[in-house]
Design an enzyme around this catalytic site. Structure first.
Site, PDB file in Angstrom:
ATOM      1  N   SER A   1       8.068   5.339   9.209  1.00  0.00           N
ATOM      2  CA  SER A   1       7.285   4.566   8.572  1.00  0.00           C
ATOM      3  C   SER A   1       8.097   3.186   8.436  1.00  0.00           C
ATOM      4  CB  SER A   1       6.844   5.017   7.173  1.00  0.00           C
ATOM      5  OG  SER A   1       5.928   4.513   6.499  1.00  0.00           O
TER       6      SER A   1
ATOM      7  N   HIS B   1      -0.178  10.745   8.234  1.00  0.00           N
ATOM      8  CA  HIS B   1       1.068  10.090   8.094  1.00  0.00           C
ATOM      9  C   HIS B   1       2.347  10.936   7.615  1.00  0.00           C
ATOM     10  CE1 HIS B   1       3.614   6.470   7.824  1.00  0.00           C
ATOM     11  NE2 HIS B   1       3.981   7.023   6.436  1.00  0.00           N
TER      12      HIS B   1
END
Length: 364
Positions: free
Chosen positions: A226, A338
């Site tokens: 991320s 994610h």
């Protein structure tokens, strides 16, 4: 503020400022006769207890509190660490005798999976003191995985996180879990030193740890996901010759268009607005996608096609551009979001990741 206590059947009026702390406060919980406050100190999270006049009456040394809640004069704490999945603790307060403690439940790693945890302190480029946790089982690891994040006020603390607790130690790797500016380990100023027009400080900090490992002659695998993927992407552009290979997960890599993809517009307060001249040039100067060059280390990039937080397009076009320049970049696209939730997808993702690390170390 006021607090209604069932036992005494009265409302206690607490002052607006009951305590003051120079340490970052994570959470607090109020009992009948005490206030418990979780803070960050020395990259751990002790819990400090105060009476209702704001006087310190007790302190509990803990690695990383993930949950705490009180009922009457009992505080329940859930703790984790690098070697403990979780521990549930009960603190009972009796004003006449003080606190008593007992452990309700504890699940530790198997003995063969326990790692040694060492605190590492180094001086950064700006004479700032930097900290990392070194997780190791071997005095002669085949490589050191340097892991970082550095952003959004997120502190990197001891924990039974899948990234920290991959079976790397059993495979002969050590892990250096870095605490970089941009997090909240040392308060809001620490965060501000790694955001907006100070973002490059985060990369400087991370690169100092890479140089630290290299100074001992070790092999380095940089790893981040991320915002940590941005970190690793920027690092290998800056110091490609010091990194043996890199792992970039679910990454933010195009800093000139990140705000136009999915929820990226909500990150402008952290990174700056690419549409404003005062930020555009700065973002362009470190954007991993815009600064790709030939000769980067072998890199494994992974993303999820259903990631609705960081658009998978960041990873896809980064890999395409880097390959066009002759770099050896592998891409794995999972059918996930994610954060990978199901065990099968997680096992698949990390099997590729571990295989890449093993092959990379052999090649170098």
């Amino acid at each position: 503020m006021s607090w209604y206590t069932k036992k005494k059947n009265e409302t206690i009026i607490l002052p607006d400022s009951m305590i003051r702390s120079d340490l970052p406060i994570i959470k607090a919980s109020l009992g009948i006769d005490f206030l418990s406050v979780e803070v960050i100190r020395d990259y751990r999270t002790p819990v400090i207890f105060y009476d209702l006049k704001g006087r310190k009456i007790h302190e509990k040394t803990l690695e990383n509190v993930i949950l705490m809640d009180s009922k009457d004069n009992v505080l329940y704490i859930a703790e984790t660490s690098f070697n403990t999945r979780y521990k549930i603790i009960r603190e009972v307060y009796d004003p006449s005798i003080g606190f008593s403690t007992n452990i309700i439940e504890e699940i530790k790693e198997d003995k063969e999976d326990q790692v040694k945890v060492k605190d590492v302190y180094i001086k950064g480029e700006d004479n700032v003191t930097l900290h990392a946790f070194l997780l190791t089982k071997s005095d002669r690891p085949k490589a050191v995985v340097v892991y970082g994040y550095g952003g959004f006020r997120i502190p990197i603390l001891p924990g039974h996180n899948i990234i920290h607790r991959l079976p790397l130690s059993r495979l002969g790797f050590s892990i250096l879990v870095t605490n970089l500016r941009g997090g909240n380990e040392n308060g809001e100023e620490w965060h501000r030193q790694g955001m907006l027009l100070n973002k490059k400080n985060v990369f400087k900090d991370f690169e100092e740890f890479v140089r630290f490992v290299k100074g001992f002659g070790g092999k380095v695998i940089t790893m981040g996901s991320s915002n940590g993927g941005l970190l690793v992407g920027a690092t290998i552009n800056d110091i490609p010759n010091l990194v043996d290979c890199a792992v970039i997960g679910h990454p933010v890599l195009d800093m000139l268009r990140y705000h136009k993809l999915y929820v990226g517009k909500y990150w402008i307060s952290e990174y700056g607005d690419p549409d404003k001249p005062e930020f555009r040039d700065y973002l362009a100067s470190y954007s991993p996608y815009h600064n790709i060059k030939p000769g980067l280390p072998n890199t494994f990039v992974y993303t999820g096609i259903s990631d609705d937080r960081v658009h998978p397009g960041h990873a896809l076009k980064y890999v395409a551009k880097s390959r066009s320049m002759g770099n050896n970049v592998l891409l794995f696209v999972n059918d996930t979001g994610h954060a990978v939730a199901d065990p099968e997808s997680l096992a698949l993702e990390y099997s590729y990741l571990l295989a890449f690390m093993e092959e990379c170390v052999k090649e170098r």
